[in-house]
Design an enzyme around this catalytic site. Structure first.
Site, PDB file in Angstrom:
ATOM      1  CB  THR A  27     -42.868  47.979  83.476  1.00 30.92           C
ATOM      2  OG1 THR A  27     -43.253  48.561  82.223  1.00 30.92           O
ATOM      3  CG2 THR A  27     -44.017  48.202  84.462  1.00 30.92           C
ATOM      4  CE1 TYR A  56     -46.654  44.260  83.466  1.00 35.03           C
ATOM      5  CE2 TYR A  56     -46.304  46.186  82.082  1.00 35.03           C
ATOM      6  CZ  TYR A  56     -45.806  45.094  82.746  1.00 35.03           C
ATOM      7  OH  TYR A  56     -44.457  44.817  82.700  1.00 35.03           O
TER       8      TYR A  56
END
Length: 330
Positions: free
Chosen positions: A121, A145
């Site tokens: 990501t 995250y």
């Protein structure tokens, strides 16, 4: 490289991106084997190969899957992704997002499998120092995250250097859209992504949408993001998979378009596609939301031949609407 059909273990293949990857794999003649505990994935999204119900943190579950199907390579999508929940339950995120990959790598090593495509990501970059973001930018994530994804990337580099793992870590920007035929699409619960929430509001479902922040230093005051169609992502994953059979070592690259669109521009596009207004209320900025995120995709273009075909907002939204509208009875 031989173009013979491959068996690919798709960990998290019942989820949004994983299911689209399975569809793309099957379309070119490969065999996707979905490994998923169905905690957030959907049984009905497994359409192109067998489903193995198991948890990525369970060595016994993984060993059984490797023994039964002898995959040629592995793709990993089995991460917790809700940023806010990660801040509330960091131990769960580290256990699943990092611990699960450790267990997977151990099972791969035992099975003699050395090829992994990993779903990463742009959240590994944190607050951008300059735009567009290249892979050389500092990785200083600001969320649990993002930190779990960065930890896995660092682990993959170590395992590649020390034990010969071949891997590709693909750093998504804003994945969006659905398969153009409307067969599968985005079905998160809770749904935190802008486009499905805007479509739901346009359909008159779920109340008014929340728009977070209109005081950013952008032309219309709202955040700017780089949206990439999920089927364009799928094409990049297939290219990355093929590269693992040709090139040793590892690769980390951005998957986006380099084109940014504001929240208000996306809402305008939703209204154009649906013919309906998007009722919304403006709320304060959310902590950690960057003003702009844009990808430099030079590396993906050079090494994967990445050339997005469906990533303009109108196409992304039309494909998403084609998936959602009949399911919502619109």
């Amino acid at each position: 490289m031989s173009k013979a059909a491959k068996t690919v273990l798709v960990v998290g293949g019942a989820g949004y991106i994983g299911a689209h990857i399975c569809k793309a794999l099957a379309a070119r003649g490969d065999r996707p084997v979905v490994f998923d505990n169905l905690s957030s994935g959907h049984r009905h999204a497994v359409k192109w190969g067998p489903l193995v119900e198991g948890d990525v943190r369970s060595r016994a579950d993984l060993d059984s899957a490797f023994s039964q199907y002898a995959p040629d390579a592995v793709m990993h999508f089995a991460a917790f992704i809700e940023v806010g929940i990660g801040e509330q339950r960091p131990l769960d995120f580290w256990d699943n997002n990092v611990g699960g990959v450790i267990t997977l790598l151990q099972a791969m090593k035992c099975a003699g499998n050395d090829k992994l495509v990993f779903s990463s990501t742009c959240a590994t970059y944190g607050e951008p120092e300059r735009l567009p973001l290249t892979e050389a930018e500092p990785q200083t994530p600001v969320s649990v995250y993002g930190r779990t994804k960065l930890a896995v990337e660092q682990m993959l580099r170590d395992v590649s250097r020390g034990e010969g793992l071949r891997y590709a870590a693909l750093r998504y920007f804003n994945a969006a859209g659905a398969s153009p035929d409307g067969e599968i699409g985005e079905e998160h619960d809770p749904e935190t992504h802008l486009i499905p929430n805007a479509l739901r509001a346009a359909a008159g479902l779920g109340g008014r949408m929340k728009l977070f922040g209109e005081d950013y230093d952008t032309p219309d005051g709202t955040c700017i993001r780089d949206y990439v169609h999920v089927m364009d992502l799928a094409d990049a994953h297939l290219a990355a998979l093929d590269r693992l059979f040709e090139v040793e070592g590892g690769l980390a690259c951005n998957l986006g378009t380099g084109n940014g669109f504001s929240v208000r521009e996306i809402l305008d596009a939703v209204e154009t596609v649906t013919g309906q207004r998007v009722p919304h209320d403006v709320h304060p900025r959310r902590p950690g939301d960057a003003e702009r995120l844009l990808a430099d995709t030079t590396l993906a273009r050079e090494v994967l031949g990445f050339a997005p075909q469906r990533s303009d907002p109108q196409t992304i939204i039309a494909d998403a609407w084609r998936f959602h509208a009949p399911r919502w009875g619109v």
